[in-house]
Design an enzyme around this catalytic site. Structure first.
Site, PDB file in Angstrom:
ATOM      1  N   ASP A 106       0.827  -1.222   0.000  1.00 31.80           N
ATOM      2  CA  ASP A 106       0.000   0.000   0.000  1.00 31.80           C
ATOM      3  C   ASP A 106       0.855   1.262   0.000  1.00 31.80           C
ATOM      4  OD1 ASP A 106       0.999  -0.337   2.548  1.00 31.80           O
ATOM      5  OD2 ASP A 106      -0.881   0.103   3.573  1.00 31.80           O
ATOM      6  N   LYS A 157       3.919   1.931  15.957  1.00 31.20           N
ATOM      7  CA  LYS A 157       2.820   2.806  16.367  1.00 31.20           C
ATOM      8  C   LYS A 157       3.074   3.437  17.752  1.00 31.20           C
ATOM      9  CE  LYS A 157       1.063   1.303  12.589  1.00 31.20           C
ATOM     10  NZ  LYS A 157       0.732  -0.052  12.275  1.00 31.20           N
ATOM     11  N   ASP A 217       1.643   6.347   1.855  1.00 36.82           N
ATOM     12  CA  ASP A 217       0.930   5.124   2.236  1.00 36.82           C
ATOM     13  C   ASP A 217      -0.545   5.418   1.992  1.00 36.82           C
ATOM     14  OD1 ASP A 217      -0.819   3.723   3.973  1.00 36.82           O
ATOM     15  OD2 ASP A 217       0.707   3.409   5.481  1.00 36.82           O
TER      16      ASP A 217
HETATM   17  N1  GDD Z   1      -0.632 -11.318   2.766  1.00 37.54           N
HETATM   18  C1  GDD Z   1      -0.843 -10.554   3.826  1.00 37.54           C
HETATM   19  N2  GDD Z   1      -1.269 -11.154   4.980  1.00 37.54           N
HETATM   20  N3  GDD Z   1      -0.628  -9.232   3.757  1.00 37.54           N
HETATM   21  C2  GDD Z   1      -0.846  -8.484   4.864  1.00 37.54           C
HETATM   22  C3  GDD Z   1      -1.294  -9.038   6.073  1.00 37.54           C
HETATM   23  C4  GDD Z   1      -1.525 -10.446   6.120  1.00 37.54           C
HETATM   24  O1  GDD Z   1      -1.913 -11.016   7.131  1.00 37.54           O
HETATM   25  N4  GDD Z   1      -1.429  -8.041   6.989  1.00 37.54           N
HETATM   26  C5  GDD Z   1      -1.058  -6.906   6.364  1.00 37.54           C
HETATM   27  N5  GDD Z   1      -0.723  -7.169   5.078  1.00 37.54           N
HETATM   28  C6  GDD Z   1      -0.247  -6.211   4.085  1.00 37.54           C
HETATM   29  C7  GDD Z   1      -1.197  -5.042   3.890  1.00 37.54           C
HETATM   30  O2  GDD Z   1      -2.080  -5.321   2.799  1.00 37.54           O
HETATM   31  C8  GDD Z   1      -0.247  -3.905   3.572  1.00 37.54           C
HETATM   32  O3  GDD Z   1       0.064  -3.875   2.191  1.00 37.54           O
HETATM   33  C9  GDD Z   1       1.025  -4.277   4.344  1.00 37.54           C
HETATM   34  O4  GDD Z   1       0.946  -5.665   4.608  1.00 37.54           O
HETATM   35  C10 GDD Z   1       1.195  -3.488   5.657  1.00 37.54           C
HETATM   36  O5  GDD Z   1       0.035  -3.661   6.441  1.00 37.54           O
HETATM   37  P1  GDD Z   1      -0.777  -2.418   7.007  1.00 37.54           P
HETATM   38  O6  GDD Z   1      -1.925  -2.969   7.770  1.00 37.54           O
HETATM   39  O7  GDD Z   1      -1.036  -1.422   5.950  1.00 37.54           O
HETATM   40  O8  GDD Z   1       0.265  -1.857   8.075  1.00 37.54           O
HETATM   41  P2  GDD Z   1       0.454  -0.365   8.579  1.00 37.54           P
HETATM   42  O9  GDD Z   1       0.298   0.614   7.480  1.00 37.54           O
HETATM   43  O10 GDD Z   1      -0.391  -0.178   9.782  1.00 37.54           O
HETATM   44  O11 GDD Z   1       1.988  -0.381   9.074  1.00 37.54           O
HETATM   45  C11 GDD Z   1       3.008  -0.916   8.257  1.00 37.54           C
HETATM   46  O12 GDD Z   1       3.364  -0.003   7.225  1.00 37.54           O
HETATM   47  C12 GDD Z   1       3.949   1.247   7.696  1.00 37.54           C
HETATM   48  C13 GDD Z   1       4.312   2.068   6.474  1.00 37.54           C
HETATM   49  O13 GDD Z   1       3.156   2.410   5.786  1.00 37.54           O
HETATM   50  C14 GDD Z   1       4.216  -1.240   9.146  1.00 37.54           C
HETATM   51  O14 GDD Z   1       5.140  -1.952   8.376  1.00 37.54           O
HETATM   52  C15 GDD Z   1       4.852   0.056   9.696  1.00 37.54           C
HETATM   53  O15 GDD Z   1       6.021  -0.268  10.424  1.00 37.54           O
HETATM   54  C16 GDD Z   1       5.196   0.991   8.546  1.00 37.54           C
HETATM   55  O16 GDD Z   1       5.722   2.217   9.054  1.00 37.54           O
HETATM   56 MG    MG Z   2      -0.365   0.543   5.544  1.00 36.99          MG
END
Ligand code: GDD
Ligand code: MG
Length: 359
Positions: A106, A157, A217
């Site tokens: 994303d 977070k 993001d």
């Molecule tokens: N296949 C799969 N399975 N993909 C997953 C799963 C899962 O169980 N959970 C999450 N994802 C994918 C989401 O679709 C997304 O593309 C990515 O992994 C990160 O998940 P998010 O849920 O968007 O996490 P976030 O935005 O809260 O936090 C993450 O991204 C940040 C940067 O945007 C973390 O990596 C943070 O440390 C980082 O700063």
């Molecule tokens: Mg994200």
């Protein structure tokens, strides 16, 4: 180099847009978000990608197929229940025999992956994590480093009290294959919480790769809107807007209608007399915008009908919606197939679930 793209998240914060459409497939200037990510990998000589999917996998597979259209080999791995970021990559372990890329699916970024790969091999890092500066680190993973750029601490977070830097995990990693030995098979497991911190405790070298290139993001409707707007005004080097208003094929725009850019109008749209669109505006294909309708700073997906005198501002309208004559929609997000009755004013800030009839 091979890459795994994580595209299995629920996209909760982007609802109602992600009820029927996976986050990876939300349209950005009328192309699915993931298409930009894949094209960029291709530019950096990645030829083989695993898409780690869970929620709403089928539309992704139907659209991209085996990847040949984009000059890349695509493999799909489906989790029955989401296994978390690391659990998802563990599923692809057999495919990963050399240092590989992991991308949060994303993120839109201009990050120079080729330079990051060079850095990874020169620094003999076990894991290299791209960092980006943000104004509010509390919704991301904060990462502290020492003077040489070696990671010293992860804080996913953090609260404002815990914030010590504006540099966060930018969601792009290069990992040595043996990192995956920290992840048990078929178990919900996260890189951010359960892999990187123990690697640090073991004294393994984890390096940061900071960059201030364009990064976004698309986790929330606001950020999804900003990405579209940023691309239109040329903030990323991946999209060069040459014209203020881009008109699609077979569009029928009445001479008294006014479209002020930046704007992208999809194909087969009809814009009737005295309708006014003021940018940034994007419409998908097959939209009908009737006389005197006003659209301002909004994203409209495909086959939306906007009836006479309706006003839409600062909103995102998903596929097949119908906005009745004289209706007013501000600061709102509408899922697919929503109908707003004629003359109805939606409460600003509304999020309307697919199929709802309002007013
Ligand atoms: N296949 C799969 N399975 N993909 C997953 C799963 C899962 O169980 N959970 C999450 N994802 C994918 C989401 O679709 C997304 O593309 C990515 O992994 C990160 O998940 P998010 O849920 O968007 O996490 P976030 O935005 O809260 O936090 C993450 O991204 C940040 C940067 O945007 C973390 O990596 C943070 O440390 C980082 O700063
Ligand atoms: Mg994200």
């Amino acid at each position: 180099m091979k890459a795994v793209i994580l595209v299995g998240g629920l996209g909760t914060r982007l609802r109602p847009l992600t009820i029927n459409t996976p986050k990876a497939m939300v349209p950005v200037l009328n192309a699915p978000f993931l298409e930009y990510v894949i094209r960029r990998l291709r530019q950096h000589n990645v030829r083989e990608i695993v898409l780690a999917l869970s929620h709403l996998a089928q539309p992704i597979e139907d659209y991209f197929g085996n990847g040949s259209r984009l000059g890349i080999r695509l493999n799909y791995i489906l989790e029955e229940t989401p296994l978390g970021t690391a659990g998802a990559v563990k599923n692809a372990e057999n495919f990963l025999d050399e240092p590989f890329l992991v991308l949060n699916g994303d993120i839109f970024t201009d990050l120079d992956l080729t330079a990051m790969m060079d850095f990874h091999s020169k620094s003999r890092s076990k894991a290299t994590i791209a960092l980006t500066p943000v104004d509010d680190p509390t919704s991301y993973g904060l990462i502290e480093t020492d003077a040489k750029g070696r990671v010293t601490r992860f804080l996913e977070k953090p609260s404002w009290k815990q914030v010590t830097t504006n540099m966060i995990n930018a969601g792009t990693y290069i990992l040595e294959p043996d990192v995956m030995s920290y992840v048990p098979p078929q178990t919900k497991f996260s890189f951010e919480h359960e892999v990187f911190p123990p690697l640090l405790e073991q004294g393994e070298p984890i390096y940061a790769y900071p960059s201030s290139c364009y990064w976004m993001d698309i986790g929330t409707p606001e950020k999804y809107f900003w990405l579209n707007k940023d691309l239109l005004i040329g903030k990323s080097n991946q999209y060069h807007s040459v014209e203020q208003v881009v008109i699609g094929e077979q569009d029928n725009i009445h001479p008294t209608a006014q479209v002020t850019g930046p704007a992208v109008i999809g194909s087969n749209c009809t814009i009737w007399q005295k309708a006014r669109l003021s940018g940034p505006v994007i419409t998908g294909s097959g939209c009908i915008i009737l006389e005197n309708a006003i659209i301002k700073e909004s994203i409209i997906w495909h086959d939306v009908r906007i009836e006479p005198g309706a006003q839409v501002s600062h909103s995102i309208i998903a596929n097949n919606c119908r906005l009745g004559a004289g209706s007013i929609i501000e600061d709102s997000v509408l899922g697919d197939n929503v109908t707003v009755s004629s003359g109805h004013r939606l409460e600003p800030g509304s999020k309307i679930w697919p199929g709802t009839i309002v007013g």
